[in-house]
Design an enzyme around this catalytic site. Sequence first.
Site, PDB file in Angstrom:
ATOM      1  N   GLY A   1       2.934  -0.324   4.112  1.00 13.02           N
ATOM      2  CA  GLY A   1       3.475  -1.436   3.790  1.00 13.02           C
ATOM      3  C   GLY A   1       2.784  -2.157   5.351  1.00 13.02           C
ATOM      4  O   GLY A   1       3.464  -3.265   5.060  1.00 13.02           O
TER       5      GLY A   1
ATOM      6  N   CYS B   1       1.151  -1.078   0.048  1.00 15.49           N
ATOM      7  CA  CYS B   1       0.094   0.319  -0.202  1.00 15.49           C
ATOM      8  C   CYS B   1       0.559   0.994  -0.031  1.00 15.49           C
ATOM      9  O   CYS B   1       2.057   1.314  -0.726  1.00 15.49           O
ATOM     10  CB  CYS B   1      -1.239   0.029   1.558  1.00 15.49           C
TER      11      CYS B   1
END
Length: 841
Positions: A660, A657
């Site tokens: 993370g 993302c």
Amino acid sequence: CTATDCIRGSNPGTRLGEKMASEATPLDEADPLGSESIDDILKETENLMQDLDVDVSTDSAGMVYQGFSIDSDGEEDAPENNKSNSKVDIDDHPLSDHLLSAPTAPDQTAQMQVGTQPGSNTIAGMGGTQGASNATMDAFKQQTSRFASNLASMAQRAAREVAAATNTVPMTGAPVQGAPVVPTQGAPHPAGCNQQNMSLTNGVQGSQGNGTGFSAEQTQSLIKDHFGDLLPNERLIMFLPNLLHVSDTSGVSYFASNSSGASMWCCALTYYRIILFTTAAKHQLEMPPPAAWNPLCWPMAPFQKCLELPLGCIDRIEKAVYQAGGSSYMGLLLTSKDSGRVIRFTTQSYLETGRAFDSINAYAFPGRKFLGYLFAFESKRNEVMASITVNEAGQQTITIPPTAKRFDAMVEFPRLLSKTSITQSPWVMWGSLNAGYQLSPTYPSVLVGPATLDEKQPESQHVIRQCAAFRSERRLPSLTWCGTGGASIWRCAQPKVGLQGNRSPADELFLRHIGESARGANAMTEQPPVYSRGILQQLTGDYGKDWVPEHGCSLKILDLRPRSAAMGNRTGGYGYENTSNYTSTTLQFCNIANIHAVRDSYQKLCTLCTSRSTADVNWNSLVEDTKWLSHIRVILAAAWETAYWVHVWRMPILLHCSHGWDRTSQVSALAQLLLDPYYRTRHGFSVLVEKDFMSFGHPFHTRCAHGEGRGDKVAPHVATPDEGQISPVFLQFVDCVYQIVQQYPECFEFNTPYLQELSFNIYNNRFGSMLCDTEKDREVAASIRQRTYSVWDHLDASPAFKNEDYKETGGILLMPLSMLLRNVKLWKERHCFHGPKATFR
């Protein structure tokens, strides 16, 4: 620092001992406003009212005395800086402690403003102006008589306060006043807490100091009889009996004025929680169903016998005036981080309210720098202190053995690597690159990477370090699970692409090593079964080209963010992978919302579940409007898709993302829960959580604000977190696990009560498992496993959390995607636990 300095309460300068009890000033000496003075005030006001001989029951605006509007229905006469009286600062209240104990100076008593009719002269102070009109004098008499009436009312209230503080409140069956409680030696004391204001001891506040009229033995007996046993090492800080009002969002509502006098509500504050309980017998609180009523549907009485709120769950505490039962109360409002719960209670005096406010602030919000004051450390402090040894050089060492790791990289990673079913695994453990957390401070000390990159070779070390430098927070791609052949799940943070489209040859090479190693491993193992189109269509719901890997693709990247968010991060120097630079890769966005959307959604859900005005006929639509279940479905869909690509096509999947450690941890752990039956056991689930959340750096402290309070009314010494970083990410993950367990309960060794108990321990700081942000902080800085107990041991010790219907069948749990998503429902037993309306049986 020495081991003793790291233990809370080890410094004698921070402890509360007998000195406080010896220096405590008796109430008669501290408060010059005695009963005789109050009687004199009452007599003088009565004489003044008789001399004026006017009606004081008019509804006109009241007086403004020292910035406080007294019995005023309007705001016309209030000063410009005091337009609203809905919330009164305790220091400005005419009956506050400092005003009662210190009579106002004559020049201050004249600071009274009197409103007059338009066109009349303004009268300043208490005296009139010679030559004023009769109308002005009548207005002055009327206002003065009203002030006298209010002064009499205040004097009566003051008399009740003094009586409550000096005498034991008469109670049926109440204990007689006992001897003062002698403070226990060595009681810990948080930083920033005013000792003289709190007057705390290791036991209960002295009966002569707070006027409770109960000895320590009587207090402990009351708590045990009407609440139960406290936890080991859960010591009492403060005890306040005879509360005037108690209420919370679950529907409890108690008013002392409406009580028969045979029972009372009490407040007990410990190092772990605040407890509110009633001395009423159980049969007084229960109402059995009528003879013609089916007892299965008879509602439970909303009046509970006790309320408790762990200090770690308190989001904010406020001193405020609030309305309840048609009356106004000056009391404390405690708002919980968990479920949006609000508890209100009012003590016998403003002095007790202030002390309770200071005590809760001090022990609930020690701040990030003083985590040792949390109950997780306090519960094991005696054992830790007893284990300290001193060597010849004077260095102190804690010798107590640490709690066993649930996730041991030297055990779990070899178990995973053995699943590849080939002689030489394509993946290898790196034990030295991050041994001191120098490569990536937020990663575990042991990592797993491609076997083609040898951590002992300088060329490979250069590639690995350059790859880490190109990723946010130096969180390079690292393996978290692997299966047959090249089937594997990898996790990392977003790349530092930026608006300029930066590239990193080392990062591109690292991902190429992953893809090629997986392809070679798949070629060396038995080919996966070929699934028919009908089976794949049943699984995916809409089988098409999106569910078949592109030709030549050896690595699939799942960016868990929405595309717009990933593109927006490029302005900050980050972004996402350009697949034209990463050969043999594909990129897909999963549209999982960020922590801010999750926080807002959870707040809406809490408001809905704790509101009495919720329209029940629209319940399902209102729940959907909060977007909480929508977020759950998107996360489950991403986890299911990860498991699909790994199991059906044996592909390596790279998840990330932004940093993370939030969405990446959620999706990675849920996918492994579907793929690996070991993680569906109680021990395996604890290994999974410790691996993908705790060791891989999910910031529990930052997301939960452990030991930190927020709001605009916190005490000056209270540490406040970055509110933008608070979000119930781990609670959302547990909710996702609940959705799978409630659909396939026989596949899990644990049950939904197990998950509910785990969720309640996210914020309460009873255990140390979810403290700190990284493995480095837990293992190196805080020594969590030595100094605290484990939540997993607590969960495993209870047979109630074990699923008796568990069937150890093994195999992948990859149900049709539509079945998983369409059966997502509100976890009512969790989110409506403190709601005022009956929602579940």
